[in-house]
Design an enzyme around this catalytic site. Structure first.
Site, PDB file in Angstrom:
ATOM      1  N   ALA A 326      82.330  94.796  47.675  1.00  0.00           N
ATOM      2  CA  ALA A 326      83.174  95.933  48.027  1.00  0.00           C
ATOM      3  C   ALA A 326      82.502  96.677  49.175  1.00  0.00           C
ATOM      4  CB  ALA A 326      83.347  96.858  46.821  1.00  0.00           C
ATOM      5  N   MET A 327      83.238  97.601  49.792  1.00  0.00           N
ATOM      6  CA  MET A 327      82.667  98.359  50.909  1.00  0.00           C
ATOM      7  C   MET A 327      83.159  99.805  50.834  1.00  0.00           C
ATOM      8  SD  MET A 327      80.789  98.659  53.486  1.00  0.00           S
ATOM      9  CE  MET A 327      80.641 100.247  54.305  1.00  0.00           C
ATOM     10  N   GLU A 328      82.195 100.745  50.931  1.00  0.00           N
ATOM     11  CA  GLU A 328      82.448 102.154  50.649  1.00  0.00           C
ATOM     12  C   GLU A 328      83.081 102.930  51.799  1.00  0.00           C
ATOM     13  OE1 GLU A 328      78.039 102.015  52.061  1.00  0.00           O
ATOM     14  OE2 GLU A 328      79.357 100.737  50.904  1.00  0.00           O
ATOM     15  N   ASN A 329      83.961 102.324  52.600  1.00  0.00           N
ATOM     16  CA  ASN A 329      84.606 103.054  53.702  1.00  0.00           C
ATOM     17  C   ASN A 329      85.133 104.390  53.172  1.00  0.00           C
ATOM     18  OD1 ASN A 329      84.476 100.474  55.226  1.00  0.00           O
ATOM     19  ND2 ASN A 329      86.088  99.883  53.797  1.00  0.00           N
ATOM     20  N   GLU A 362      80.787 102.303  44.509  1.00  0.00           N
ATOM     21  CA  GLU A 362      81.402 102.664  45.798  1.00  0.00           C
ATOM     22  C   GLU A 362      81.709 104.156  45.874  1.00  0.00           C
ATOM     23  OE1 GLU A 362      81.104 100.412  47.964  1.00  0.00           O
ATOM     24  OE2 GLU A 362      80.637  98.893  46.450  1.00  0.00           O
ATOM     25  N   HIS A 365      78.845 106.438  46.739  1.00  0.00           N
ATOM     26  CA  HIS A 365      78.558 106.490  48.182  1.00  0.00           C
ATOM     27  C   HIS A 365      79.365 107.559  48.917  1.00  0.00           C
ATOM     28  CE1 HIS A 365      75.856 103.167  48.861  1.00  0.00           C
ATOM     29  NE2 HIS A 365      76.677 102.247  48.413  1.00  0.00           N
ATOM     30  N   GLU A 384      71.672 102.057  48.897  1.00  0.00           N
ATOM     31  CA  GLU A 384      72.201 101.069  47.947  1.00  0.00           C
ATOM     32  C   GLU A 384      71.539 101.173  46.569  1.00  0.00           C
ATOM     33  OE1 GLU A 384      74.840  99.756  48.450  1.00  0.00           O
ATOM     34  OE2 GLU A 384      75.063  99.701  50.627  1.00  0.00           O
TER      35      GLU A 384
END
EC number: 3.4.11.-
Length: 941
Positions: A326-329, A362, A365, A384
């Site tokens: 996943a990516m915390e945009n 996520e 973040h 992280e």
């Protein structure tokens, strides 16, 4: 002869003088440009100067969701106006740009510069692209003025490739129709592949985004959708979506998606929560669980950080193709489908836990990482590691009955001990100037950063107390909101909380933590209960390996020791401040001593032989007196101490004897994780069968315990961890040849094959059942599994089948399966490396997978994208069984052959594989006979 000789000398002299003149001119030119301090041209440096600082970007992007008939490519076009301030006078603009083609503008250059708010800007002398360092270089005829703001305009085209980096395309099929999603992954260095930008985390700015997309599709970005207008551009009907400006943030957090998705929504206080996914997935209620847990997790973090969620919406989207978990945009978090979607009919409790903990990771973040961002990638671990640690707290708040906090021991602490005990490990923090290249940045995202980071922050929170830890954290986040920090800033704010709350520490937080952060590895604490001597030593898995990396602290740590004596926890933490100390209270007097209670400290523990024996006696008589986490610790420490030749191998194996009476998941999983190493080393030797017989004897009572608990497998255990251990019971009983288990799994799978539309296998058990049935079956079972995999509409179900297909005993099928990884219509690129690793984990597939990786390395390395950190896990996976000189030689040759091209993010994994293989060879030579004798002695009873 003489004449021609003199002509040659004259020619040579002329050429040499010419070359010297050119070199002098280039040198003088470079010195003139750089002020004479450094002869490297600025555009050859991978780091931006601090002369220019961005203010905002105004970006319009138009992804084409159909293929260009002329080029056969999918493309996007874009325009970008960025405003920046000149902080230091310069006549050079360096801006990151990668794989973008620029349109020449009316000034005959590929960029236009104007002064903000009127006034004049220097004219452009020349513009060019510097592919090696990924810059658009703009040379000016005169210098920019300090404290003045300027705007730079560009017009560009890029490829909407399927490379999972920058602005890329993802494809899926729905109701027989192929659909395209344009989506993004900017982190860590791919924003520059989407638009020209100052692509470093400290270069924060505001983003004004407009997306042009086909009518009927939905456009999403970090900000809330504002104006949505249907219009026509060059005769093409389009929709234009303008988004609210973002908060001030780093380029790597930008997200843009155009899709045919639908969504579920809810509000939590002032925040709009939306979960986006394929229409079918929404219809099948696969997004409901994510929607239900997001609110409570956001609430938890708002209380924990004592700061409201900084945005007005929280979008989360499930993508068919996505490299990372996943990516915390900020405001639009992207996920692999398996990590966000949960199907109540087919998904297991592990899938449910994965969804809860990854959402928590996520969302953590959104404050730590997004609101406050580390200045550079050399301290990725803090970002992280922190999110990994608090993800257990957030998920525990959403699912309090699961007892999730304890699982950090198995999933992070034990996992990373294995890597951090190698001499090829690395410290949590690196020097800023040692992490420069994009490949070096990608390499930072490893188990050390995530799991060791989580473990040492958990230790810090424990010895400070959570209350003090959180107070320091609140003050840090409020002080640095919307800006950047270095690790020392957090230590400073924690130290202020220590002082304000009168916490007694042996020395400042920074001094304690530097020992854990700036040197690799961890200690083993040895307690001699006959004398009360407590000592520490750098723990290395291979005692014959030598550490070549110097440590500023000489591999000594400041160690907090929580301990108990015969079931009674001691109130005060013992601080081990030197190599050796004496604590008379730790003399046993015939009682057992146990240190590192609940494994709050990041270290292993060894004891004198007498204390080990007293601990074993306690385990065998009344094991519940020892906390459940420490029962897992005793097994894990003993096995690893034996590998390091600090205790005997029979002593380690003796820790498993009590398991025939153990029913808890954490100790069982700890034992199975360690026995897994024995399987890897010994399943091709004569030790295999006696080992199987012993483990069969050990696991049969557990199998019968769960058979009884579930009324002959007709219902699901109530407790979360019992559901996990039921899976272990079935998996190991079938693996070791318990006939009743094998008949059961084969029967369940056959029933499914007879009625493919009705899979009655309990979701929690599917992974174990599929693998067992696939191993017992042949091509018919495999083809059925393959068809079910290809037709699966739930990502987690597809994932279970994908792993199980590698369990077959048919080597031809394994070879076929490996070949599918080269064809993205068969196996998605994001899954290729995990398929190869799964095949390698099958003892029959090990050599096939290794041969395949060697043959296809160059193709995979170029096709799968150098940025993917799946390569590291693939190298680890295919070399995990290596334990012979011949395998070591093959690995050495592989490393030499590809050294010039490099291994990208797998560089460290290759070094670790070499070190691990050498250690495995030594271990096998020393221990094989002793292990065989021990297993034989147990099965004779």
């Amino acid at each position: 002869m003489g004449k021609s000789c003199s002509v040659s000398r004259l020619c040579i002299l002329s050429v040499v003088l010419a070359l010297v003149s050119i070199a002098t001119i280039v040198t003088l030119w470079t010195i003139a440009l750089t002020g004479g301090d450094d002869v490297t041209a600025p555009w050859d440096s991978y780091r931006l100067s601090n002369a220019l600082v961005p203010d905002y970007y105004n970006i319009t992007l138009w992804p084409r969701l159909s293929c260009d008939p002329n080029t056969g490519l999918y493309i996007f076009t874009g325009q970008c106006t960025m405003e920046f301030e000149c902080v230091k006078e310069t006549n050079l603009i360096l801006i990151h740009s990668n794989k973008l083609n620029y349109t020449k503008l009316d000034n005959m250059h590929i960029a236009r510069l104007i002064a903000s708010g009127g006034g004049s800007a220097p004219s452009i002398k020349s513009t060019w692209l510097q592919p090696e360092t990924q810059y658009l270089v703009i040379q000016l005829n005169s210098k920019l003025t300090q404290k003045h703001k300027y705007q730079l305009y560009t017009n560009f085209t890029g490829e909407l490739a399927d490379d999972l980096a920058g602005f890329y395309r993802s494809e899926y099929e729905e109701d027989g129709i192929r659909k395209i999603v344009a989506t993004s992954q900017m982190h860590p260095t791919h924003a520059r592949k989407t638009f020209p930008c100052f692509d470093e985390p400290a270069m924060k700015a505001v983003f004004y985004i407009t997306l042009i997309h086909p009518p009927g599709t939905v456009a999403l970005s970090n900000g809330m959708e504002g104006d949505i207008v249907n219009t026509t551009i060059d005769g093409v009907a389009v929709t234009k979506t303008k988004f609210e400006p973002t908060k001030k943030m780093s380029t790597y957090l930008l997200a843009i998606v155009v899709s045919d998705y639908s969504h579920l929504s809810a509000t939590q206080g002032e925040t709009l929560i939306r979960i986006w996914a394929r229409r079918k997935a929404i219809e099948q209620r696969q997004a409901n669980y994510a929607l239900n847990v997001t609110g409570p997790i956001l609430d938890f973090f708002q209380l924990y950080y004592d700061i409201s969620y900084p945005l007005n919406k929280s979008d989360q989207i499930a993508l068919p193709d996505f490299y990372f978990g996943a990516m915390e945009n900020w405001g639009l978090v992207t996920y692999r489908e398996t990590n966000l979607l949960y199907d109540p009919v087919t998904s297991s409790n592990r899938n449910k836990e994965t969804t809860a903990t990854i959402i928590a990771h996520e969302l953590a973040h959104m404050w730590f990482g997004n609101l406050v961002t580390l200045r550079w990638w050399n301290e990725v671990w803090l970002n992280e590691g922190f999110a990994s640690y608090v993800s257990y707290l957030g998920a525990d708040h959403a699912e309090p009955a699961w007892n999730l906090k304890d699982l950090i021991i198995l999933d992070d602490v034990h996992r990373v001990f294995a890597v951090d005990a190698l001499t090829s490990s690395h410290p949590l923090s690196s020097k800023e100037d040692s992490i420069i290249l994009p490949s070096q940045i990608s390499e930072q995202f490893d188990a050390i950063s995530y799991s060791k980071g989580a473990a040492v922050l958990r230790m810090l929170s424990d010895f400070l107390s959570e209350q003090v830890f959180v107070k320091g954290l609140n003050s840090y986040l409020k002080h640095f909101a919307y800006s950047n920090t270095v690790g020392d800033d957090l230590w400073h704010h924690l130290q202020m909380a220590v002082k304000a709350n009168n916490v007694s520490l042996p020395c400042p937080v920074r001094e304690i933590m530097n020992r854990w952060v700036l040197q690799m590895g961890f200690p083993v604490v040895t307690i001699d209960t006959t004398t009360g001597t407590v000592s520490q030593k750098h723990f290395l898995l291979d005692p014959e390996s030598s550490v070549t990396v110097e440590s500023p602290y000489n591999y000594e740590w400041l160690i907090p020791v929580r301990w108990m004596k015969s079931g009674e926890v001691q109130r005060n933490i013992l601080w081990l401040m030197e190599k050796e100390a004496v604590n008379l209270e730790m003399r046993s007097g015939g009682l057992w001593v146990l240190a590192n209670v609940n494994i709050t400290g990041y270290y292993r523990v060894n004891y004198d032989h007498g204390n080990w024996e007293r601990l074993f006696a306690q385990l065998n008589s009344e094991h519940q007196v020892i906390p459940v986490i420490n029962r897992a610790q005793l097994v894990d420490d003993a096995f690893n101490l034996a590998r390091a030749q600090m205790v005997s191998t029979p002593l380690a194996l003796n820790t498993t004897l009590y398991l025939s009476g153990e029913t808890e998941y954490i100790p069982w999983q700890s034992a199975l994780d360690n026995l897994d190493y024995y399987y890897l080393m010994l399943d091709r030797t004569e030790v295999y069968q006696p080992m199987q017989d012993y483990i069969k004897k050990l696991v049969t009572p557990l199998f019968l315990y769960f058979k009884n608990m579930t009324s002959d497998w007709t219902h699901v255990p109530d407790r979360h961890t019992d559901q996990y251990n039921q899976v272990n019971a079935i998996r190991m009983a079938c693996k070791t040849g318990v006939t009743e288990c094998q008949k059961l799994t084969t029967k369940w799978f056959k029933q499914w094959m007879e009625t493919p539309q009705h899979n009655l296998i309990e979701p929690n058990l599917r992974s174990a059942v599929y693998c067992s049935a696939m191993a017992a079956g042949d091509e018919e079972e495999w083809m059925f599994g393959w068809l079910q995999f290809k037709n699966a509409t739930v990502a987690s179900e597809a994932s279970k089948l994908m792993s199980a297909l590698a369990c077959t005993s048919n080597t031809q099928l394994l070879e076929r399966y490996l070949s599918y990884t080269l064809n993205s219509t068969m196996i998605r690129k994001q899954d290729a490396t995990s398929v190869i690793t799964s095949v390698a984990s099958n003892s029959l597939g090990q050599s096939l997978a290794w041969d395949f990786v060697r043959e296809q390395w160059e193709y995979m390395f170029t096709q799968y994208g150098v940025g993917s950190f799946s390569f590291a896990s693939m190298i680890s996976g295919v070399t995990a069984r290596f334990s012979t000189p011949a395998e070591l030689q093959q690995l050495v040759e592989f490393e030499e052959k590809h050294r010039a091209a490099g291994f990208g993010s797998a560089t460290l994994a290759v070094e670790q594989a070499l070190e691990r293989t050498r250690a495995n060879i030594n271990w096998l030579q020393k221990n094989k006979q002793e292990i065989l004798d021990w297993f034989n002695s147990q099965t004779r009873h």
